[in-house]
Design a protein around this motif. Structure first.
Motif, PDB file in Angstrom:
ATOM      1  N   ARG A  99       0.845  -1.184   0.000  1.00 22.39           N
ATOM      2  CA  ARG A  99       0.000   0.000   0.000  1.00 22.39           C
ATOM      3  C   ARG A  99       0.879   1.232   0.000  1.00 22.39           C
ATOM      4  O   ARG A  99       2.061   1.179   0.354  1.00 22.39           O
ATOM      5  CB  ARG A  99      -0.927   0.009   1.220  1.00 22.39           C
ATOM      6  CG  ARG A  99      -0.199  -0.018   2.546  1.00 22.39           C
ATOM      7  CD  ARG A  99      -1.182  -0.039   3.703  1.00 22.39           C
ATOM      8  NE  ARG A  99      -1.899   1.233   3.831  1.00 22.39           N
ATOM      9  CZ  ARG A  99      -2.954   1.422   4.623  1.00 22.39           C
ATOM     10  NH1 ARG A  99      -3.449   0.412   5.308  1.00 22.39           N
ATOM     11  NH2 ARG A  99      -3.523   2.603   4.711  1.00 22.39           N
ATOM     12  N   PHE A 100       0.280   2.337  -0.427  1.00 28.84           N
ATOM     13  CA  PHE A 100       0.952   3.630  -0.348  1.00 28.84           C
ATOM     14  C   PHE A 100       0.331   4.405   0.811  1.00 28.84           C
ATOM     15  O   PHE A 100      -0.892   4.515   0.913  1.00 28.84           O
ATOM     16  CB  PHE A 100       0.790   4.400  -1.658  1.00 28.84           C
ATOM     17  CG  PHE A 100       1.546   3.804  -2.801  1.00 28.84           C
ATOM     18  CD1 PHE A 100       2.884   4.120  -3.016  1.00 28.84           C
ATOM     19  CD2 PHE A 100       0.939   2.904  -3.669  1.00 28.84           C
ATOM     20  CE1 PHE A 100       3.590   3.560  -4.072  1.00 28.84           C
ATOM     21  CE2 PHE A 100       1.628   2.342  -4.728  1.00 28.84           C
ATOM     22  CZ  PHE A 100       2.961   2.670  -4.932  1.00 28.84           C
ATOM     23  N   ASN A 101       1.194   4.950   1.665  1.00 30.68           N
ATOM     24  CA  ASN A 101       0.714   5.610   2.873  1.00 30.68           C
ATOM     25  C   ASN A 101       0.518   7.114   2.723  1.00 30.68           C
ATOM     26  O   ASN A 101      -0.100   7.738   3.593  1.00 30.68           O
ATOM     27  CB  ASN A 101       1.679   5.341   4.027  1.00 30.68           C
ATOM     28  CG  ASN A 101       1.687   3.881   4.437  1.00 30.68           C
ATOM     29  OD1 ASN A 101       0.653   3.217   4.414  1.00 30.68           O
ATOM     30  ND2 ASN A 101       2.865   3.364   4.796  1.00 30.68           N
ATOM     31  N   GLU A 102       1.030   7.694   1.646  1.00 28.36           N
ATOM     32  CA  GLU A 102       0.904   9.141   1.456  1.00 28.36           C
ATOM     33  C   GLU A 102       0.315   9.427   0.075  1.00 28.36           C
ATOM     34  O   GLU A 102       0.908   9.056  -0.948  1.00 28.36           O
ATOM     35  CB  GLU A 102       2.272   9.822   1.596  1.00 28.36           C
ATOM     36  CG  GLU A 102       2.896   9.676   2.983  1.00 28.36           C
ATOM     37  CD  GLU A 102       4.272  10.309   3.059  1.00 28.36           C
ATOM     38  OE1 GLU A 102       4.591  11.143   2.175  1.00 28.36           O
ATOM     39  OE2 GLU A 102       5.030   9.976   3.979  1.00 28.36           O
ATOM     40  N   PHE A 103      -0.838  10.059   0.066  1.00 28.03           N
ATOM     41  CA  PHE A 103      -1.503  10.390  -1.196  1.00 28.03           C
ATOM     42  C   PHE A 103      -2.575  11.435  -0.910  1.00 28.03           C
ATOM     43  O   PHE A 103      -2.933  11.713   0.240  1.00 28.03           O
ATOM     44  CB  PHE A 103      -2.128   9.154  -1.845  1.00 28.03           C
ATOM     45  CG  PHE A 103      -3.068   8.398  -0.943  1.00 28.03           C
ATOM     46  CD1 PHE A 103      -4.416   8.726  -0.877  1.00 28.03           C
ATOM     47  CD2 PHE A 103      -2.596   7.373  -0.141  1.00 28.03           C
ATOM     48  CE1 PHE A 103      -5.271   8.042  -0.032  1.00 28.03           C
ATOM     49  CE2 PHE A 103      -3.449   6.667   0.706  1.00 28.03           C
ATOM     50  CZ  PHE A 103      -4.791   7.011   0.765  1.00 28.03           C
ATOM     51  N   GLY A 104      -3.091  12.016  -1.954  1.00 24.57           N
ATOM     52  CA  GLY A 104      -4.150  13.005  -1.824  1.00 24.57           C
ATOM     53  C   GLY A 104      -4.725  13.309  -3.193  1.00 24.57           C
ATOM     54  O   GLY A 104      -4.206  12.846  -4.218  1.00 24.57           O
ATOM     55  N   GLY A 105      -5.792  14.077  -3.208  1.00 25.57           N
ATOM     56  CA  GLY A 105      -6.391  14.414  -4.487  1.00 25.57           C
ATOM     57  C   GLY A 105      -7.745  15.055  -4.325  1.00 25.57           C
ATOM     58  O   GLY A 105      -8.245  15.240  -3.203  1.00 25.57           O
ATOM     59  N   THR A 106      -8.329  15.417  -5.447  1.00 27.39           N
ATOM     60  CA  THR A 106      -9.636  16.059  -5.458  1.00 27.39           C
ATOM     61  C   THR A 106     -10.559  15.369  -6.450  1.00 27.39           C
ATOM     62  O   THR A 106     -10.114  14.817  -7.463  1.00 27.39           O
ATOM     63  CB  THR A 106      -9.524  17.548  -5.831  1.00 27.39           C
ATOM     64  OG1 THR A 106      -8.894  17.660  -7.112  1.00 27.39           O
ATOM     65  CG2 THR A 106      -8.717  18.305  -4.800  1.00 27.39           C
ATOM     66  N   ILE A 107     -11.834  15.400  -6.115  1.00 27.36           N
ATOM     67  CA  ILE A 107     -12.878  14.878  -6.995  1.00 27.36           C
ATOM     68  C   ILE A 107     -13.840  16.019  -7.273  1.00 27.36           C
ATOM     69  O   ILE A 107     -14.344  16.661  -6.347  1.00 27.36           O
ATOM     70  CB  ILE A 107     -13.632  13.707  -6.333  1.00 27.36           C
ATOM     71  CG1 ILE A 107     -12.666  12.572  -5.984  1.00 27.36           C
ATOM     72  CG2 ILE A 107     -14.751  13.204  -7.240  1.00 27.36           C
ATOM     73  CD1 ILE A 107     -13.291  11.504  -5.091  1.00 27.36           C
ATOM     74  N   GLU A 108     -14.071  16.289  -8.532  1.00 26.12           N
ATOM     75  CA  GLU A 108     -15.020  17.331  -8.923  1.00 26.12           C
ATOM     76  C   GLU A 108     -16.259  16.640  -9.491  1.00 26.12           C
ATOM     77  O   GLU A 108     -16.191  15.989 -10.537  1.00 26.12           O
ATOM     78  CB  GLU A 108     -14.405  18.256  -9.975  1.00 26.12           C
ATOM     79  CG  GLU A 108     -15.205  19.517 -10.229  1.00 26.12           C
ATOM     80  CD  GLU A 108     -15.127  20.523  -9.093  1.00 26.12           C
ATOM     81  OE1 GLU A 108     -16.077  21.304  -8.935  1.00 26.12           O
ATOM     82  OE2 GLU A 108     -14.107  20.518  -8.365  1.00 26.12           O
ATOM     83  N   ILE A 109     -17.365  16.750  -8.762  1.00 30.30           N
ATOM     84  CA  ILE A 109     -18.600  16.099  -9.198  1.00 30.30           C
ATOM     85  C   ILE A 109     -19.445  17.122  -9.941  1.00 30.30           C
ATOM     86  O   ILE A 109     -19.827  18.158  -9.396  1.00 30.30           O
ATOM     87  CB  ILE A 109     -19.372  15.518  -8.006  1.00 30.30           C
ATOM     88  CG1 ILE A 109     -18.516  14.434  -7.330  1.00 30.30           C
ATOM     89  CG2 ILE A 109     -20.717  14.957  -8.448  1.00 30.30           C
ATOM     90  CD1 ILE A 109     -19.150  13.818  -6.113  1.00 30.30           C
ATOM     91  N   VAL A 110     -19.695  16.825 -11.209  1.00 31.15           N
ATOM     92  CA  VAL A 110     -20.448  17.716 -12.087  1.00 31.15           C
ATOM     93  C   VAL A 110     -21.712  17.000 -12.523  1.00 31.15           C
ATOM     94  O   VAL A 110     -21.649  15.948 -13.160  1.00 31.15           O
ATOM     95  CB  VAL A 110     -19.611  18.124 -13.317  1.00 31.15           C
ATOM     96  CG1 VAL A 110     -20.420  19.038 -14.236  1.00 31.15           C
ATOM     97  CG2 VAL A 110     -18.319  18.789 -12.888  1.00 31.15           C
ATOM     98  N   GLU A 111     -22.857  17.543 -12.158  1.00 32.88           N
ATOM     99  CA  GLU A 111     -24.136  16.944 -12.537  1.00 32.88           C
ATOM    100  C   GLU A 111     -24.586  17.562 -13.851  1.00 32.88           C
ATOM    101  O   GLU A 111     -24.786  18.760 -13.964  1.00 32.88           O
ATOM    102  CB  GLU A 111     -25.180  17.202 -11.442  1.00 32.88           C
ATOM    103  CG  GLU A 111     -26.380  16.252 -11.499  1.00 32.88           C
ATOM    104  CD  GLU A 111     -27.374  16.625 -12.563  1.00 32.88           C
ATOM    105  OE1 GLU A 111     -27.967  15.709 -13.165  1.00 32.88           O
ATOM    106  OE2 GLU A 111     -27.561  17.826 -12.792  1.00 32.88           O
ATOM    107  N   ASP A 112     -24.689  16.701 -14.876  1.00 28.45           N
ATOM    108  CA  ASP A 112     -25.089  17.191 -16.190  1.00 28.45           C
ATOM    109  C   ASP A 112     -26.184  16.275 -16.747  1.00 28.45           C
ATOM    110  O   ASP A 112     -25.902  15.258 -17.372  1.00 28.45           O
ATOM    111  CB  ASP A 112     -23.897  17.272 -17.152  1.00 28.45           C
ATOM    112  CG  ASP A 112     -22.913  16.132 -16.947  1.00 28.45           C
ATOM    113  OD1 ASP A 112     -23.306  15.115 -16.339  1.00 28.45           O
ATOM    114  OD2 ASP A 112     -21.768  16.255 -17.390  1.00 28.45           O
ATOM    115  N   GLY A 113     -27.417  16.626 -16.447  1.00 19.91           N
ATOM    116  CA  GLY A 113     -28.539  15.831 -16.934  1.00 19.91           C
ATOM    117  C   GLY A 113     -28.653  14.486 -16.268  1.00 19.91           C
ATOM    118  O   GLY A 113     -29.220  13.549 -16.838  1.00 19.91           O
ATOM    119  N   GLY A 114     -28.112  14.358 -15.052  1.00 19.27           N
ATOM    120  CA  GLY A 114     -28.205  13.095 -14.328  1.00 19.27           C
ATOM    121  C   GLY A 114     -27.132  12.090 -14.687  1.00 19.27           C
ATOM    122  O   GLY A 114     -27.077  11.005 -14.110  1.00 19.27           O
TER     123      GLY A 114
END
Length: 275
Positions: A121-136
């Motif tokens: 496993r990797f113990n150091e990580f990060g990130g972002t999720i951009e949730i875009v609703e487009d017509g479901g």
């Protein structure tokens, strides 16, 4: 044993407080049993042969109903019943989400000597999720993540040192592993195929993630969290990690394929300070 069943969440956890009831064709309840700490439901009473309706309930989960046939032996093995969180198919609100590394895992499995599996496993990580609703469809959503290559941890210091060397990750030259999605294709009610670019060991390749949404809800600190799981397979040679040693009869010391599993918990907005 008259009845046996196993109740699990969609990501495999036991639902300890589940209740299973059986009703006959007249709608009369003939059996009621609670799950144990492992999510296993058993009942010792034998049942009259015939069809029954099986209903599985648990607080916070959507009930499940199915038909079961009791054989002449008087037993019914329901198998594994998967419960979804209530509102589990309602996707998280649109906006930015931050991956919480304290409650997420990035792991990989490789075959060793053609026999056992080595887990890391990797113990150091990060990130972002951009949730875009487009017509479901949510197909405009995207994710970016960075993993510290030197944080690899297989539970063995000598092996980890070798994995960090130029034979494998070469963490001095390539300290970061990055992923950025390029498109999202629906694969079911709460599943998608995430197409993206993975940069590893100085090589960038197209990668597809099989992504499942596991649900969302409030946390004790006033925030909102969402959970996802994803899997993919990588071939080491695609990323110029060609080290190997054949030990006997063509059997390689380290397998060519890595099975990658991601279990991600994300927080709506910025990641709060650690409690």
């Amino acid at each position: 044993m008259g009845l046996r069943a196993q109740v699990r969440t969609r990501d495999g956890w036991a639902v300890q407080h589940a209740v299973v009831t059986l009703t006959d064709t007249n709608g009369s309840q003939v059996l009621r049993a609670d799950a144990d700490a492992d999510g296993v439901v058993t009942a010792p009473d034998t049942l009259a042969p015939g069809p029954y309706t099986v209903v599985v309930t648990a607080i916070g989960y959507t009930p499940s109903a199915a038909t079961a046939l009791v054989t002449a032996s008087g037993r019914a093995d329901i198998g594994t019943v998967v419960l979804a969180r209530q509102g589990g198919f309602e996707l998280p609100p649109p906006g930015s989400w931050s991956i919480d590394p304290a409650h997420s895992t990035v792991s990989a499995v490789a075959q060793h000597l053609g026999l056992a599996s080595v887990h890391g496993r990797f113990n150091e990580f990060g990130g972002t999720i951009e949730i875009v609703e487009d017509g479901g469809e949510y197909i405009g959503s995207h994710v970016e993540a960075t993993i510290a290559a030197a944080s690899i941890d297989t539970g063995n210091g000598l092996r980890d040192k070798h994995l960090k060397s130029p034979d494998f990750l070469d963490v001095e030259a390539f300290p970061d592993i990055t992923f950025r999605s390029t498109s999202l294709v629906p694969a079911g009610t709460d599943r998608w195929t995430v197409h993206g670019k993975l940069a590893l060991h100085g090589v960038e390749r197209d990668v597809d993630l099989a992504l499942s949404y596991l649900g969302s809800g409030s946390d004790p600190w006033g925030g909102v969290r969402a959970a996802f799981s994803a899997t993919t397979e990588l071939r080491r040679e695609d990323y110029a990690m060609n080290f190997n040693q054949v030990v006997q009869a063509g059997v390689a010391m380290v397998g060519a394929v890595l099975k990658v599993e991601l279990h991600i918990e994300a927080v709506q907005g910025e990641l709060p300070p650690m409690m």
